[in-house]
Design a protein around this motif. Structure first.
Motif, PDB file in Angstrom:
ATOM      1  N   PRO A  36       0.829  -1.206   0.000  1.00 10.50           N
ATOM      2  CA  PRO A  36       0.000   0.000   0.000  1.00 10.50           C
ATOM      3  C   PRO A  36       0.865   1.258   0.000  1.00 10.50           C
ATOM      4  N   ASN A  37       0.228   2.408  -0.237  1.00 13.59           N
ATOM      5  CA  ASN A  37       0.945   3.677  -0.173  1.00 13.59           C
ATOM      6  C   ASN A  37       1.585   3.855   1.198  1.00 13.59           C
ATOM      7  N   GLY A  38       2.842   4.290   1.209  1.00 14.98           N
ATOM      8  CA  GLY A  38       3.543   4.508   2.465  1.00 14.98           C
ATOM      9  C   GLY A  38       4.163   3.256   3.058  1.00 14.98           C
ATOM     10  N   ALA A  39       4.119   2.135   2.330  1.00 15.85           N
ATOM     11  CA  ALA A  39       4.664   0.882   2.864  1.00 15.85           C
ATOM     12  C   ALA A  39       6.185   0.871   2.879  1.00 15.85           C
ATOM     13  N   GLY A  40       6.807   1.662   1.993  1.00 13.04           N
ATOM     14  CA  GLY A  40       8.270   1.680   1.929  1.00 13.04           C
ATOM     15  C   GLY A  40       8.833   1.199   0.609  1.00 13.04           C
ATOM     16  N   LYS A  41       7.977   0.960  -0.382  1.00 16.46           N
ATOM     17  CA  LYS A  41       8.452   0.432  -1.667  1.00 16.46           C
ATOM     18  C   LYS A  41       9.428   1.385  -2.353  1.00 16.46           C
ATOM     19  N   THR A  42       9.029   2.646  -2.475  1.00 19.69           N
ATOM     20  CA  THR A  42       9.884   3.614  -3.163  1.00 19.69           C
ATOM     21  C   THR A  42      11.144   3.901  -2.357  1.00 19.69           C
ATOM     22  N   THR A  43      11.037   3.896  -1.025  1.00 20.52           N
ATOM     23  CA  THR A  43      12.229   4.067  -0.190  1.00 20.52           C
ATOM     24  C   THR A  43      13.225   2.948  -0.459  1.00 20.52           C
TER      25      THR A  43
END
Length: 355
Positions: A36-43
């Motif tokens: 979900p959004n904010g899960a840390g994928k892009t980080t």
């Protein structure tokens, strides 16, 4: 056993959020990061690219350490054998498609002529030879996406990172570009990590799925395992299944308030039960008998879902049911309406909570 090409324990602390993800990717493998959004994928993706230094842990690519805080080892982004395709492409607006693709090879030390020739070769491979002299503002969304992919591949990356690469495309273009992207990922000899929120992109492009929630890996495996045996509500919603947790005793699982559902699988102990919305039948009144698979529910919402209507139910079990428009009309389904729901044992799967 062949060691993974990418081997990392990514720990990143940012403003009250901690990413703590173990990630391994083999040569030639495509791994999709879902969550979900904010899960840390892009980080996680930015940590792999070197745009977010690790707080702890390590990152190795092809046996070379790119980031290890405890050893004060950090290789900056421009020195990593990594190609990145960003969601918004981030093409240089003042450069032609050819010069956008040639930029990376030039930074690697190729002459201007050799870099432009490599760029022309990649644009030709992606069907963009005729657009080589155009600037990004003169390209369609699908063309710009392919230029971004050519730019990433032109540096011959050991690791290819794709951040929501199809998100900005319309539905028709997305289908065509997804097929082209699959072709080029298949030919890529290095490791690839794809960040996406779209399960279709993940299932079509990736060999393995890694699901991240709140900065942690909550499930990973091949598509068949993840889609048939979800372990969190997010994953269940992603693949369109109802998921509940209870205590199994033979061929039934006790859920909320002692309510039990029969299952097709024999099991004992803590268990998940899963069934598709199409397996749920709705009744205006309680069916005859004392079937343990029937329960009262309240209609929370109704919306179109393909050729059916998806009905959200609350009460004893929060559940989704798919019904035909004819059934919905016959039941006169409206928010707040009381109905009875049932599911057949043959449609209910069960599996242990533990690994």
């Amino acid at each position: 056993m062949t060691p993974p090409l990418l081997d990392g324990h990514l720990v990143v602390d940012r403003a009250g959020f901690r990413l703590d993800v173990r990630l391994r990717v083999a040569a030639g493998e495509v791994v999709a990061l879902l969550g979900p959004n904010g899960a840390g994928k892009t980080t996680a993706l930015r940590a792999l690219a070197g745009l977010h230094p690790l707080t702890a842990g390590w990152l190795r690519l092809g046996g070379v350490e790119l980031d290890r805080p405890d050893a004060r080892r950090f290789v900056p982004p421009e020195r990593r054998p990594v190609g990145v395709v960003f969601q918004d492409y981030l093409l240089f607006p003042h450069l032609s498609a050819r010069d956008n693709v040639a930029f990376g090879p030039r930074r690697q030390g190729l002459s201007r002529r050799a870099a432009r020739q490599r760029a022309a070769d990649w644009l030709d491979r992606l069907g963009l030879a005729e657009q080589a002299g155009r600037r990004p503002g003169q390209l369609s969304g699908g063309q710009a996406q392919r230029v971004a992919l050519a730019r990433a591949l032109a540096v011959h990356p050991t690791l290819l990172l794709l951040d929501e690469p199809l998100a900005a495309l319309d539905a028709g273009t997305r289908l065509d570009v997804r097929a082209q992207l699959h072709h080029h990922l298949t030919d890529h000899a290095g490791a690839a990590v794809l960040v996406t929120h779209d399960p279709l992109d993940a299932l079509a492009l990736a060999d393995r799925l890694v699901v991240v929630e709140d900065g942690r890996v909550v499930q990973e495996g091949d598509a068949a395992t993840v889609t048939t045996r979800p372990r969190t509500d997010y994953v269940a919603r992603l693949v369109g299944l109802n998921l509940h947790r209870g205590r199994a005793d033979g061929r039934r699982v006790r859920l909320a308030d002692g309510f039990a559902v029969p299952t097709a699988d024999r099991l004992d102990g803590d268990a998940f039960v899963v069934f598709p919305p199409t397996a749920v039948t709705l009744h205006p009144d309680r069916p005859g008998g004392d079937a343990p698979h029937t329960w009262p529910a309240t209609v929370a919402g109704v919306h179109r879902h393909g050729d059916h209507l998806r009905v959200r139910l609350t009460g004893l079990l929060d559940t989704a049911a798919d019904v035909t428009p004819a059934v919905a009309a016959g039941l006169r389904l409206l928010p707040g309406q009381q109905v009875w729901a049932s599911v057949a044992a043959g449609d209910v799967g069960a599996y242990p909570v533990g690994p």
